[in-house]
Design a protein around this motif. Structure first.
Motif, PDB file in Angstrom:
ATOM      1  N   LEU A  88       0.844  -1.287  -0.014  1.00  0.00           N
ATOM      2  CA  LEU A  88       0.096   0.210  -0.006  1.00  0.00           C
ATOM      3  C   LEU A  88       0.904   1.329  -0.002  1.00  0.00           C
ATOM      4  CD1 LEU A  88      -3.040   0.830   0.037  1.00  0.00           C
ATOM      5  CD2 LEU A  88      -2.774   0.933   2.631  1.00  0.00           C
ATOM      6  N   LEU A  89       0.838   2.094  -0.921  1.00  0.00           N
ATOM      7  CA  LEU A  89       1.487   3.386  -1.130  1.00  0.00           C
ATOM      8  C   LEU A  89       0.541   4.526  -0.281  1.00  0.00           C
ATOM      9  CD1 LEU A  89       2.155   3.060  -4.952  1.00  0.00           C
ATOM     10  CD2 LEU A  89       3.708   2.657  -3.054  1.00  0.00           C
ATOM     11  N   LEU A  90       1.238   5.101   0.598  1.00  0.00           N
ATOM     12  CA  LEU A  90       0.972   5.865   1.467  1.00  0.00           C
ATOM     13  C   LEU A  90       1.419   7.350   1.061  1.00  0.00           C
ATOM     14  CD1 LEU A  90       1.302   4.340   4.970  1.00  0.00           C
ATOM     15  CD2 LEU A  90      -0.539   4.141   3.402  1.00  0.00           C
ATOM     16  N   PHE A  91       0.400   8.324   1.125  1.00  0.00           N
ATOM     17  CA  PHE A  91       0.843   9.966   0.814  1.00  0.00           C
ATOM     18  C   PHE A  91       1.026  10.500   2.321  1.00  0.00           C
ATOM     19  CE2 PHE A  91      -2.151   9.228  -2.922  1.00  0.00           C
ATOM     20  CZ  PHE A  91      -1.282   8.207  -3.658  1.00  0.00           C
ATOM     21  N   VAL A  92       2.114  11.075   2.375  1.00  0.00           N
ATOM     22  CA  VAL A  92       2.257  11.907   3.667  1.00  0.00           C
ATOM     23  C   VAL A  92       3.021  13.204   3.318  1.00  0.00           C
ATOM     24  CG1 VAL A  92       3.559  11.610   5.798  1.00  0.00           C
ATOM     25  CG2 VAL A  92       3.010   9.795   4.798  1.00  0.00           C
ATOM     26  N   PRO A  93       2.101  14.212   3.458  1.00  0.00           N
ATOM     27  CA  PRO A  93       2.527  15.368   3.145  1.00  0.00           C
ATOM     28  C   PRO A  93       3.958  15.891   4.109  1.00  0.00           C
ATOM     29  CG  PRO A  93       0.199  15.652   3.291  1.00  0.00           C
ATOM     30  CD  PRO A  93       0.613  14.183   3.734  1.00  0.00           C
ATOM     31  N   GLY A  94       4.866  16.678   3.315  1.00  0.00           N
ATOM     32  CA  GLY A  94       6.073  16.856   4.355  1.00  0.00           C
ATOM     33  C   GLY A  94       6.890  15.809   4.517  1.00  0.00           C
ATOM     34  N   CYS A  95       6.761  14.633   4.170  1.00  0.00           N
ATOM     35  CA  CYS A  95       7.514  13.503   4.796  1.00  0.00           C
ATOM     36  C   CYS A  95       8.967  13.816   4.026  1.00  0.00           C
ATOM     37  CB  CYS A  95       7.124  12.064   4.160  1.00  0.00           C
ATOM     38  SG  CYS A  95       7.847  10.763   4.519  1.00  0.00           S
ATOM     39  N   ARG A  96       9.811  13.471   4.765  1.00  0.00           N
ATOM     40  CA  ARG A  96      11.308  13.630   4.265  1.00  0.00           C
ATOM     41  C   ARG A  96      12.108  12.489   4.659  1.00  0.00           C
ATOM     42  NH1 ARG A  96      13.071  18.141   8.780  1.00  0.00           N
ATOM     43  NH2 ARG A  96      11.350  16.813  10.109  1.00  0.00           N
ATOM     44  N   THR A  97      13.096  12.242   3.395  1.00  0.00           N
ATOM     45  CA  THR A  97      13.953  11.083   3.305  1.00  0.00           C
ATOM     46  C   THR A  97      15.066  10.940   4.364  1.00  0.00           C
ATOM     47  OG1 THR A  97      15.414  12.292   1.751  1.00  0.00           O
ATOM     48  CG2 THR A  97      13.578  11.327   0.718  1.00  0.00           C
ATOM     49  N   PRO A  98      15.674   9.722   4.442  1.00  0.00           N
ATOM     50  CA  PRO A  98      16.605   9.691   5.549  1.00  0.00           C
ATOM     51  C   PRO A  98      17.736  10.692   5.368  1.00  0.00           C
ATOM     52  CG  PRO A  98      15.949   7.382   4.839  1.00  0.00           C
ATOM     53  CD  PRO A  98      15.246   8.402   3.886  1.00  0.00           C
TER      54      PRO A  98
END
Length: 392
Positions: free
Chosen positions: A89-99
């Motif tokens: 399942l692909l989740l959309f998370v606004p403002g999510c940052r990569t490692p």
């Protein structure tokens, strides 16, 4: 819903038998937003080059009528849009940052609470495809240009198309559309794209050839301004220039004069089309004789000039030739092969190659296409191909 504490997160990791020291330092605690709606968002996978174009301000356009499979176009390429399902399942998370972004952030907290605004179990995948330009000639054939005299007597309601109107109807990028307009010898007249009636185009070419002969010019150096001036009593100068562009290459000579080098192969090919268009079949030896007599003096006809235009039948007695144009064949690969095998049961690679060359993808060969859509066998020591399917 209350937020998780670091203690609760560590307890969850313990239950999952995960070692915190082996994981990234920052933990995301995800919660569904109260307003989340399934299907509200769509995902599109872009390769790095396309992604960079979008980020730099360029547009991507989806084109297609209701009865057509949608394609996506950049400025110069066309892509099929395919739905790809995913088990995750692909989740959309606004403002999510990569490692990487988190590592560069000095103020990153050890625990981040984020809300899921949407989700999906599929995404759109792009696959480079050939532009679907067959419709272009069909549209422009509705109202061909036959010269100023005929044009004056035409009904004013005849359909015409601007570049923007063609882009709205043709599944191709703007660059591919402009390239195809050049291939089919379309001309922009009063802001609208028109296709010249073939007989009228040959009339223009004949005027130029006769002038070249009367002035004893070389076909490799035909002066534009002199052509326009000498023939303006017969045809509009812009039509003469258009014909020169269709059958020649523009250059400027040492004296600064604009000239055209006429293309022998293109002129011989157009002459062959003129001879074949009204004949079902033509005795090949007779055709060769008439063809050579019909081209401008000093030009030489050759069999390879007929590739993708005419089909030679060496098995008949006498040998015959008939017109078969690649541009008139179906765009779909399977339909193309069905049509070709309906015309002739068995083909040599030499004969069929001109009619399937345009179907090859960026890294695809004619051999690969034949392997996919045809069977091979030997006939009189020559490899031939027939259909994998029964042709009705």
């Amino acid at each position: 819903m209350s937020r998780r504490s670091r203690v609760e997160v560590d307890a969850t990791l313990l239950v999952a038998k995960l070692v915190p020291e082996e994981l990234l330092g920052t933990v995301h605690c995800l919660q569904f937003s109260p307003s989340v709606v399934s299907g509200e968002y769509s995902l599109l996978e872009l390769d790095p080059a396309l992604c960079e174009r979008v980020q730099s301000g360029h547009s991507l356009v989806i084109r297609g009528d209701k009865n057509e499979h949608a394609v996506l176009c950049s400025d110069d390429k066309t892509y099929d849009l395919k739905i790809a399902d995913t088990s995750n399942l692909l989740l959309f998370v606004p403002g999510c940052r990569t490692p990487e972004q988190l590592a560069a952030d000095q103020e990153t907290r050890n625990l981040i609470h984020a809300q899921i605004s949407g989700f999906s179990n599929h995404y759109w995948e792009l696959r480079r495809c050939r532009p679907k330009v067959k419709k272009l000639k069909k549209l422009l054939t509705e109202n061909t240009y036959e010269g100023p005299d005929v044009e004056r007597n035409k009904d004013s309601v005849n359909v015409t198309y601007t570049t923007e109107e063609l882009l709205n109807q043709i599944q191709a990028s703007e660059q591919e559309l402009m390239d195809q307009l050049q291939v089919i010898h379309a001309c922009k007249i009063d802001g609208y794209w028109r296709l010249l009636e073939f007989d009228y185009e040959m009339k223009l070419l004949n005027h130029i050839a006769q002038l070249v002969d009367s002035e004893s010019w070389s076909f490799s150096k035909v002066p534009l301004n002199v052509c326009r001036k000498e023939l303006e009593a017969l045809e509009p100068p812009e039509m003469i220039e258009h014909c020169l562009k269709c059958y020649g290459k523009k250059f400027t000579d040492d004296a600064g004069e604009v000239c055209f080098a006429l293309n022998e192969d293109q002129i011989c090919r157009a002459t062959a089309q003129m001879l074949l268009q009204n004949a079902v079949k033509f005795n090949f030896s007779e055709f060769q004789e008439v063809w050579q007599q019909s081209v401008p003096e000093g030009m030489t006809t050759r069999l390879d000039q007929l590739k993708g235009l005419a089909l030679l039948d060496r098995s008949s007695r006498p040998e015959t030739v008939c017109m078969l144009k690649t541009e008139d064949l179906p765009e779909d690969a399977q339909e193309r092969f069905n049509h070709l095998f309906g015309i002739r049961e068995k083909w040599s690679e030499v004969d069929i190659a001109p009619y399937i060359q345009d179907l090859c993808g960026e890294k695809q060969t004619i051999g690969a296409l034949l392997t996919k859509y045809a069977r091979s066998s030997m006939q009189n020591g020559l490899k031939v191909y027939n259909s994998r399917r029964q042709i009705s």
